[in-house]
Design a protein around this motif. Structure first.
Motif, PDB file in Angstrom:
ATOM      1  N   GLU A   1      48.536  65.707  60.869  1.00  0.00           N
ATOM      2  CA  GLU A   1      48.749  65.320  59.464  1.00  0.00           C
ATOM      3  C   GLU A   1      48.423  66.476  58.510  1.00  0.00           C
ATOM      4  O   GLU A   1      49.120  66.693  57.522  1.00  0.00           O
ATOM      5  CB  GLU A   1      47.886  64.107  59.102  1.00  0.00           C
ATOM      6  CG  GLU A   1      48.462  62.772  59.533  1.00  0.00           C
ATOM      7  CD  GLU A   1      49.518  62.223  58.571  1.00  0.00           C
ATOM      8  OE1 GLU A   1      50.722  62.309  58.909  1.00  0.00           O
ATOM      9  OE2 GLU A   1      49.159  61.690  57.512  1.00  0.00           O
TER      10      GLU A   1
ATOM     11  N   SER B   1      44.630  55.090  60.445  1.00  0.00           N
ATOM     12  CA  SER B   1      45.423  56.282  60.131  1.00  0.00           C
ATOM     13  C   SER B   1      46.533  55.941  59.132  1.00  0.00           C
ATOM     14  O   SER B   1      46.861  56.735  58.261  1.00  0.00           O
ATOM     15  CB  SER B   1      45.992  56.922  61.403  1.00  0.00           C
ATOM     16  OG  SER B   1      47.098  56.209  61.889  1.00  0.00           O
TER      17      SER B   1
ATOM     18  N   LYS C   1      50.663  64.010  65.480  1.00  0.00           N
ATOM     19  CA  LYS C   1      50.304  62.930  64.534  1.00  0.00           C
ATOM     20  C   LYS C   1      50.689  61.551  65.064  1.00  0.00           C
ATOM     21  O   LYS C   1      50.027  60.564  64.760  1.00  0.00           O
ATOM     22  CB  LYS C   1      50.872  63.185  63.133  1.00  0.00           C
ATOM     23  CG  LYS C   1      52.338  62.902  62.951  1.00  0.00           C
ATOM     24  CD  LYS C   1      52.720  62.871  61.455  1.00  0.00           C
ATOM     25  CE  LYS C   1      54.030  62.159  61.281  1.00  0.00           C
ATOM     26  NZ  LYS C   1      54.480  61.931  59.968  1.00  0.00           N
ATOM     27  N   THR C   2      51.732  61.463  65.876  1.00  0.00           N
ATOM     28  CA  THR C   2      52.187  60.154  66.380  1.00  0.00           C
ATOM     29  C   THR C   2      52.084  60.054  67.903  1.00  0.00           C
ATOM     30  O   THR C   2      51.639  59.043  68.439  1.00  0.00           O
ATOM     31  CB  THR C   2      53.668  59.923  65.984  1.00  0.00           C
ATOM     32  OG1 THR C   2      53.793  60.148  64.584  1.00  0.00           O
ATOM     33  CG2 THR C   2      54.118  58.524  66.316  1.00  0.00           C
TER      34      THR C   2
ATOM     35  N   ASP D   1      47.209  57.514  55.670  1.00  0.00           N
ATOM     36  CA  ASP D   1      48.539  58.116  55.492  1.00  0.00           C
ATOM     37  C   ASP D   1      49.201  57.589  54.215  1.00  0.00           C
ATOM     38  O   ASP D   1      49.866  58.337  53.489  1.00  0.00           O
ATOM     39  CB  ASP D   1      49.413  57.778  56.716  1.00  0.00           C
ATOM     40  CG  ASP D   1      50.813  58.342  56.595  1.00  0.00           C
ATOM     41  OD1 ASP D   1      50.968  59.569  56.705  1.00  0.00           O
ATOM     42  OD2 ASP D   1      51.757  57.554  56.351  1.00  0.00           O
TER      43      ASP D   1
ATOM     44  N   CYS E   1      44.614  64.071  63.146  1.00  0.00           N
ATOM     45  CA  CYS E   1      44.228  64.704  61.877  1.00  0.00           C
ATOM     46  C   CYS E   1      44.881  66.076  61.748  1.00  0.00           C
ATOM     47  O   CYS E   1      45.423  66.421  60.686  1.00  0.00           O
ATOM     48  CB  CYS E   1      42.709  64.851  61.781  1.00  0.00           C
ATOM     49  SG  CYS E   1      41.863  63.273  61.666  1.00  0.00           S
TER      50      CYS E   1
ATOM     51  N   ASP F   1      50.700  59.721  51.246  1.00  0.00           N
ATOM     52  CA  ASP F   1      52.128  59.603  50.918  1.00  0.00           C
ATOM     53  C   ASP F   1      52.373  58.798  49.633  1.00  0.00           C
ATOM     54  O   ASP F   1      53.530  58.583  49.273  1.00  0.00           O
ATOM     55  CB  ASP F   1      52.881  58.929  52.084  1.00  0.00           C
ATOM     56  CG  ASP F   1      52.966  59.850  53.296  1.00  0.00           C
ATOM     57  OD1 ASP F   1      52.630  61.039  53.167  1.00  0.00           O
ATOM     58  OD2 ASP F   1      53.372  59.375  54.377  1.00  0.00           O
TER      59      ASP F   1
ATOM     60  N   HIS G   1      51.232  68.975  58.738  1.00  0.00           N
ATOM     61  CA  HIS G   1      52.439  68.434  58.097  1.00  0.00           C
ATOM     62  C   HIS G   1      52.315  68.526  56.574  1.00  0.00           C
ATOM     63  O   HIS G   1      53.257  68.925  55.880  1.00  0.00           O
ATOM     64  CB  HIS G   1      52.673  66.977  58.528  1.00  0.00           C
ATOM     65  CG  HIS G   1      54.089  66.522  58.327  1.00  0.00           C
ATOM     66  ND1 HIS G   1      54.476  65.215  58.396  1.00  0.00           N
ATOM     67  CD2 HIS G   1      55.214  67.216  58.031  1.00  0.00           C
ATOM     68  CE1 HIS G   1      55.775  65.126  58.163  1.00  0.00           C
ATOM     69  NE2 HIS G   1      56.250  66.326  57.940  1.00  0.00           N
TER      70      HIS G   1
END
Ligand code: FPP
Ligand code: MG
Length: 344
Positions: free
Chosen positions: A165, A98, A189-190, A102, A162, A106, A168
């Protein structure tokens, strides 16, 4: 020695066995694939999720020491002993996969003190290495017992990660996102994978005691939320070298995170307008940082966010009340505080 180092020492044998599993289960016959995969798998993370699997299993009475088990209980349990390490490796690999993806989203250059995969070898390699790690996870899970809940738990967990994310990213331009909406996103997500690490460990130890499983799941959800709030704060406050990744990344990306969402609710209208402006990636970076640092100072944003994170850590600890007061439980309590006090 810090409390985190003490926890690591308490389960050092388990953590070494998990490192071996991580390497063995991700090896590829292609040397480039192997190199790219090991670049991220060996990349110096804290191994928080494996630690949670092992401690949650132990606090529910599960023995992870194979040699002792083989003498006292026999082969079936020896296999279960390996199970804790396999599941710990599985959750770490899901986490690493992930993060690889990510970092593509980002456009992050540094992770765990190393160049990210897309910086080193480009987006295509990064996306595919994340997929490769998922394939390894599936292969590790299908070799398990048919009635094992791990597959279902992890399928739901990766789906939620997923979704978190995606939402977000979708909401990234929405300056008016509410604190409640944001807390839900980070719980997905976390929080979900951290909670799942605890659930899986608890299932290994005492699968019939649903209260224990539930207590550890709630514990994991709360420390997951605390973890992400602190992650958001560190992006603004910590030293990049210590953090092992570039700071002000969220600001540069125009990403709304907990400190910004809180600051927006307490500042005046002019500051709010300026905040919206500096979150635009076209704004000069130095100007954006100077403004946000002064704003955070003025409204005590860091202290407020850490207080909220500590509240979640306290709720996590409270969830453990009915578990036996043995060293793994003390370690879980210390881990909840560590998640808030950590500097990286
Ligand atoms: C870090 O967030 C990222 C996550 C906690 C979850 C990432 C999840 C996905 C990419 C969905 C796909 C999931 C899988 C399993 C492939 P952050 O950017 O806030 O933290 P950072 O500062 O460490 O980058
Ligand atoms: Mg990121």
């Amino acid at each position: 020695m810090s409390s985190f180092d003490q926890i690591v020492e308490l389960i050092a044998d388990d953590l070494s066995a998990i490192e071996v599993k991580l390497t063995e289960h991700t090896a590829s016959e292609y040397s480039f694939v192997d190199m790219a995969v090991q670049h991220v798998v060996e990349g110096g993370g804290k191994r928080l999720r494996p630690i949670l699997v092992v401690l949650s299993a132990k606090v529910c009475g599960y023995l992870t020491d194979n040699s002792r088990l083989s003498e006292s209980i026999g082969r079936r349990v020896v296999d279960q002993g390996n199970d804790a390490h396999t599941l710990a490796a599985v959750v770490e690999l899901i986490h690493v996969a992930s993060l690889v993806h990510d970092d593509v989203l980002d456009e992050a250059a540094i992770r765990r003190g190393r160049e990210t995969l897309q910086t080193k070898w480009g987006n295509k390699v990064a996306v595919l290495v994340g997929d490769y790690l998922h394939a390894r996870v599936l292969s590790m899970l299908v070799s398990r017992r048919a009635d094992d809940p791990a597959m279902a738990i992890l399928a739901d967990t990766t789906q939620a990660m997923c979704e978190g994310e995606v939402i977000h990213a979708y909401k990234s331009g929405d300056f008016d996102i509410s604190e409640a909406e944001y807390l839900k996103i980070i719980s997905f997500k976390t929080g979900k994978l951290i909670a799942a690490s605890c659930t899986l460990g608890a299932h290994l130890g005492n699968p019939t005691d649903t209260q224990q499983v539930e207590a550890l799941t709630i514990y994991g959800q709360h420390i997951g939320t605390a973890f992400q709030i602190v992650d958001d704060v560190l992006d603004f406050t910590e030293d990049a070298d210590k953090l092992g990744k570039n700071t002000f990344g969220d600001l540069r990306e125009g990403k709304l995170t907990f400190p910004i969402i809180y600051a927006r609710t307490v500042c005046d209208d002019d500051e709010k307008q300026m905040l919206e402006k500096v979150l635009n990636p076209n704004t000069d970076e130095a100007e954006a940082i100077t403004f946000v640092e002064a704003l955070f100072q003025r409204y005590g944003v860091e202290a407020h966010c850490l207080k909220v994170a500590q509240d979640y850590a306290d709720r996590a600890k409270a969830a453990l009340t009915d578990l036996p007061e043995i060293p793994p439980r003390i370690a879980l309590e210390q881990l909840a505080d560590y998640v808030v006090s950590r500097e990286s």
